[in-house]
Design an enzyme around this catalytic site. Structure first.
Site, PDB file in Angstrom:
ATOM      1  N   ASP A 191       0.821  -1.216   0.000  1.00 10.63           N
ATOM      2  CA  ASP A 191       0.000   0.000   0.000  1.00 10.63           C
ATOM      3  C   ASP A 191       0.859   1.272   0.000  1.00 10.63           C
ATOM      4  O   ASP A 191       1.954   1.279   0.563  1.00 10.63           O
ATOM      5  CB  ASP A 191      -0.898  -0.029   1.249  1.00 10.63           C
ATOM      6  CG  ASP A 191      -2.039   0.956   1.140  1.00 10.63           C
ATOM      7  OD1 ASP A 191      -2.295   1.469   0.036  1.00 10.63           O
ATOM      8  OD2 ASP A 191      -2.672   1.221   2.171  1.00 10.63           O
ATOM      9  N   ASN A 197     -10.411  -3.646  -6.381  1.00 14.13           N
ATOM     10  CA  ASN A 197      -9.594  -2.666  -7.117  1.00 14.13           C
ATOM     11  C   ASN A 197     -10.116  -2.375  -8.525  1.00 14.13           C
ATOM     12  O   ASN A 197      -9.703  -1.397  -9.150  1.00 14.13           O
ATOM     13  CB  ASN A 197      -8.130  -3.114  -7.205  1.00 14.13           C
ATOM     14  CG  ASN A 197      -7.375  -2.993  -5.895  1.00 14.13           C
ATOM     15  OD1 ASN A 197      -6.425  -3.731  -5.639  1.00 14.13           O
ATOM     16  ND2 ASN A 197      -7.773  -2.051  -5.049  1.00 14.13           N
TER      17      ASN A 197
HETATM   18  C1  FPP Z   1      -2.066  -0.173  -3.281  1.00 15.07           C
HETATM   19  O1  FPP Z   1      -1.542   1.162  -3.236  1.00 15.07           O
HETATM   20  C2  FPP Z   1      -1.459  -0.891  -4.403  1.00 15.07           C
HETATM   21  C3  FPP Z   1      -2.171  -1.536  -5.391  1.00 15.07           C
HETATM   22  C4  FPP Z   1      -3.643  -1.592  -5.415  1.00 15.07           C
HETATM   23  C5  FPP Z   1      -1.463  -2.202  -6.523  1.00 15.07           C
HETATM   24  C6  FPP Z   1      -0.191  -2.914  -6.205  1.00 15.07           C
HETATM   25  C7  FPP Z   1       0.422  -3.389  -7.466  1.00 15.07           C
HETATM   26  C8  FPP Z   1       1.741  -3.374  -7.784  1.00 15.07           C
HETATM   27  C9  FPP Z   1       2.787  -2.962  -6.833  1.00 15.07           C
HETATM   28  C10 FPP Z   1       2.240  -3.737  -9.158  1.00 15.07           C
HETATM   29  C11 FPP Z   1       1.779  -5.042  -9.768  1.00 15.07           C
HETATM   30  C12 FPP Z   1       2.100  -6.241  -8.995  1.00 15.07           C
HETATM   31  C13 FPP Z   1       3.185  -7.054  -9.157  1.00 15.07           C
HETATM   32  C14 FPP Z   1       3.310  -8.265  -8.281  1.00 15.07           C
HETATM   33  C15 FPP Z   1       4.251  -6.810 -10.153  1.00 15.07           C
HETATM   34  P1  FPP Z   1      -2.545   2.374  -3.474  1.00 15.07           P
HETATM   35  O2  FPP Z   1      -2.655   2.641  -4.908  1.00 15.07           O
HETATM   36  O3  FPP Z   1      -3.870   2.093  -2.814  1.00 15.07           O
HETATM   37  O4  FPP Z   1      -1.800   3.551  -2.753  1.00 15.07           O
HETATM   38  P2  FPP Z   1      -2.484   4.812  -2.031  1.00 15.07           P
HETATM   39  O5  FPP Z   1      -3.227   4.262  -0.837  1.00 15.07           O
HETATM   40  O6  FPP Z   1      -1.328   5.660  -1.652  1.00 15.07           O
HETATM   41  O7  FPP Z   1      -3.399   5.455  -3.023  1.00 15.07           O
END
Ligand code: FPP
Length: 245
Positions: free
Chosen positions: A26, A74
């Site tokens: 996150d 998501n």
């Molecule tokens: C949450 O941060 C993150 C996600 C929903 C996506 C995570 C995906 C990756 C790191 C890349 C793809 C995966 C792999 C295994 C290569 P957020 O977007 O909710 O952050 P925020 O809370 O700051 O908005």
């Protein structure tokens, strides 16, 4: 369960390490926002960090690691952000052996059927090609939701009961667990969530029943091996009683 003692080994790592660590990656969006960049740049950095932390876990001898890459919820995000995450996922699984090496088993948690046929095939082939690898198991949760998983298992068992293959009273926790996506790995010992949010967000709800939780304000792209070491030292100092005294 005995009280765990925080004993540092020569390497600086505690002697007691979790068998299974789960990561909620996150804070990618906020990482990008702080730099005036679009959110997808944060996911790109998050993906790079996934690679660094996965490799590091293997190097220090962690046996099972699970990463939350994309949840069933998501899909509500803007399409260009969803597309960017799925594209990164595709890129990183194609390349997986280059950064994690051989001898790692890769498993996917979640309903694959929603993805394009070629991506589904890549995922199934990778699971098949790595199934005899034992150094570490790496699980990637994509289109995954903990409640969705529980419903998925319930439907399988209900169907078996309807077909006369089992009686409702035969259902045990172990039997239920043997139909989960994680059936081949132990329950989560340590659940790590960076970025300051203090919740589980529908991740591994069954498997985390007795997990220790570690929260930090550091955003996922900045969650370094040193931050992981802090979490491991903290974990080694916990007293795990699993409901006992
Ligand atoms: C949450 O941060 C993150 C996600 C929903 C996506 C995570 C995906 C990756 C790191 C890349 C793809 C995966 C792999 C295994 C290569 P957020 O977007 O909710 O952050 P925020 O809370 O700051 O908005």
């Amino acid at each position: 369960m005995a009280l765990f003692k925080k004993k540092k080994t020569d390497s600086g790592l505690p002697e007691i390490l979790p068998e299974h660590i789960a990561f909620i990656m996150d804070g990618n969006g906020r990482w990008a926002k702080k730099r005036g960049l679009p959110r997808k740049f944060g996911h790109r950095e998050g993906a790079k960090n996934f690679r660094r932390i996965a490799r590091h876990c293997k190097d220090i001898g962690i046996k099972n690691i699970t990463f939350y890459a994309f949840s069933t919820e998501n899909w509500k995000r803007p399409k260009d952000e969803v597309d960017a995450i799925i594209e990164l996922f595709r890129e990183y699984i194609v390349d997986v052996r280059n950064y994690i090496g051989e001898e790692v088993r890769v498993l996917f948690l979640g309903d694959k059927s929603i993805f394009d046929a070629d991506l589904q095939k890549k995922m199934i082939d990778l699971e098949e090609d790595t199934k005899d690898n034992h150094e570490m198991t790496m699980l990637l949760a994509i289109n995954y939701g903990g409640r969705d998983e529980v419903v998925h298992v319930s439907k399988i068992l209900a169907q078996k009961a309807a077909d006369g293959e089992l009686k409702p009273e035969d259902i045990t926790e172990d039997m239920f667990g043997s139909y989960l996506y994680t059936k081949d790995v132990p329950d989560v010992d340590l659940m790590i969530r960076p970025s300051g949010e203090l919740r589980l967000s529908n991740f591994l709800i069954w498997q985390s029943a007795y997990a220790e939780f570690y929260f930090t304000d550091v955003l996922w792209p900045d969650f370094s091996p040193e931050e992981l070491e802090k979490a491991l030292v903290n974990f080694a100092g916990r007293s795990r009683r699993f409901g006992g005294v």
